[in-house]
Design an enzyme around this catalytic site. Sequence first.
Site, PDB file in Angstrom:
ATOM      1  CD1 TRP A  15      37.258  16.503 124.980  1.00  0.00           C
ATOM      2  CD2 TRP A  15      37.376  14.986 126.615  1.00  0.00           C
ATOM      3  NE1 TRP A  15      38.147  15.539 124.592  1.00  0.00           N
ATOM      4  CE2 TRP A  15      38.251  14.600 125.571  1.00  0.00           C
ATOM      5  CE3 TRP A  15      37.289  14.187 127.747  1.00  0.00           C
ATOM      6  CZ2 TRP A  15      39.021  13.444 125.634  1.00  0.00           C
ATOM      7  CZ3 TRP A  15      38.064  13.020 127.811  1.00  0.00           C
ATOM      8  CH2 TRP A  15      38.917  12.672 126.765  1.00  0.00           C
ATOM      9  CB  VAL A  45      43.038  13.495 124.268  1.00  0.00           C
ATOM     10  CG1 VAL A  45      42.499  14.213 123.022  1.00  0.00           C
ATOM     11  CG2 VAL A  45      42.519  12.066 124.321  1.00  0.00           C
ATOM     12  CG  ASN A  46      43.994  18.489 126.254  1.00  0.00           C
ATOM     13  OD1 ASN A  46      43.194  18.422 125.326  1.00  0.00           O
ATOM     14  ND2 ASN A  46      43.686  19.029 127.420  1.00  0.00           N
ATOM     15  CB  CYS A  85       5.322  54.941 117.650  1.00  0.00           C
ATOM     16  SG  CYS A  85       6.715  56.038 117.920  1.00  0.00           S
ATOM     17  CD1 TRP A 103      42.547  22.765 132.295  1.00  0.00           C
ATOM     18  CD2 TRP A 103      41.626  21.030 133.352  1.00  0.00           C
ATOM     19  NE1 TRP A 103      41.404  23.204 132.896  1.00  0.00           N
ATOM     20  CE2 TRP A 103      40.816  22.155 133.556  1.00  0.00           C
ATOM     21  CE3 TRP A 103      41.234  19.823 133.928  1.00  0.00           C
ATOM     22  CZ2 TRP A 103      39.651  22.116 134.306  1.00  0.00           C
ATOM     23  CZ3 TRP A 103      40.078  19.776 134.681  1.00  0.00           C
ATOM     24  CH2 TRP A 103      39.308  20.923 134.858  1.00  0.00           C
ATOM     25  CB  CYS A 125       8.413  52.742 117.307  1.00  0.00           C
ATOM     26  SG  CYS A 125       8.033  53.489 118.921  1.00  0.00           S
ATOM     27  CG  HIS A 150      35.783  15.775 132.493  1.00  0.00           C
ATOM     28  ND1 HIS A 150      36.721  14.924 133.046  1.00  0.00           N
ATOM     29  CD2 HIS A 150      36.368  16.300 131.382  1.00  0.00           C
ATOM     30  CE1 HIS A 150      37.816  14.925 132.302  1.00  0.00           C
ATOM     31  NE2 HIS A 150      37.628  15.756 131.280  1.00  0.00           N
TER      32      HIS A 150
END
Length: 525
Positions: free
Chosen positions: A321, A388-389, A81, A411, A84, A325
């Site tokens: 991380w 650590v944060n 086509c 957190w 197309c 967890h």
Amino acid sequence: MSSLFNLFTTSLLLWTLIPLSLSSSALLINPAAGSRSLLRAVTGGVDQPDFAVDLNVTNFDEVLKDTPATYAIVEFFAHWCPACRNYKPQYEKVARLFNGANAVHPGIILMTRVDCANKINTKLCDKFSVTHYPALYWGSPSKFVGGEWNGKNENSEIRPIDDGRTADRLLKWINTQLGSSYSLEDEKYENDHLHSNVSDPGQIARAIYDVEEATSFAFDIIVEHKMIKPDTRVTLIKFMQLLVAHHPSRRCRRGSADILVKFDDLYPSNKWLADKQESENGTKHNPLGKFDICGKEVPRGYWMFCRGSKNDTRGFSCGLWVLLHSLSVRVEDGESQMAFTATCDFIHHFFICEECREHFYNMCSRVSSSFSSTRDFVLWLWTSHNEVNTRLKKTEESLKTGDPKFPKTTWPTKHLCPACYNNPNQNEESNSIDWNRDEVFKFLTGYYGNMLVSLYKEKDKEHSQMKVNAVAEEVLQSTNALVVPVGAALAIAVASCQKEVGADVSGIWLMCKCKWMKLPSFLIL
């Protein structure tokens, strides 16, 4: 007793006969084998690579089922086509934003195409009532899987895109649906559309993809830097045992089991054999490199939950991380000390950031007594992450190297877990928060447990009737049992445990390192 052991060894032999990977020719014929092969297929051109993924009747359901993207666009076209062919560059301009490892906005829309002029796709195109070319359809990827469209809008979750004849008009249509403001000029990581996910608990479900990405990334580093030495191989084996039993991704559990079964052959403990193998293989070859620890579709080349607003922020460190967890909340009480030791040793030997691993190992060294419960390990890891944060926040603020959209913070926040704070009026940035540790533990087990894998649990329900070989690659929530492929589970048990076997009406037991280990009852043949 001998017949039961023969049953184990027979299963082991059967498992080892199963091919671990498709040949390269098979990947070329059927790019649906995974996202990595798809990326190779769509980025093979040098001058103007295709970003939209070519689908056909053989890979249509599989690719759409497995994509992390929230939405999908399927273009039905015919290669003969002229319209197309002229439309393809317009479609590719938009696909560049959403598809591939270098996508500007990854994980949002999977843009695909189906050639209806290919006779194998005739029935597929008929299912979606394609009456003209090109025809574009929009919907959730899961709605395309095994689905159809009857040409009417009523009660259908698949919608035709009626105004997408140019790249500008197609992107405008997308922005209208999503309430976004994407632009064809957007560049990777330089956009204002990335929203912080720290306040949206539902976003953790998207991190299941990042846990797989981080696992694959970590093992790529280990292989590339030739970090498996006589004094580190035991550490790696112990951590991989943790992955086999408790990784939240089934495909990563399966890949870890595959590697463990063959680990002694790949990395002999005997120094003479190891030196001989290295001499035969040459310095550039590393045998573990041929394994895809989380399947051939990983790595995908981008991050979702862990994506930073800049190219050099978050990503792998965030994904690692989340992995740690998610492992911590899945171990049993009796495994908590082993999991703690395996995690500390793994970071110490295999995390390539020297300063980071030294800080982490110092935190490990300060632990004076053994852990006796999952709760102990979970809360220690959470406390360490916050430590650590706090340390990195000061450094990033002074050097202005942090991610402005994702600043380091204590957190969980009050928004995520108000019950975690005994004093609701206390400042979240305080160094001495009065935590309700029972509520923190409850939050962590839910957040990194059921919530983390909720997206794939929903997919598993939606596609429970699909072929077994497709469902086998789904990611499900890990249980406390050793949930790995039957052959791999038996192989690991026979290879690593004393060959002393017992059985009762509830299952098979193995004597492993002077301790009885119960295998799940479904392993009884």
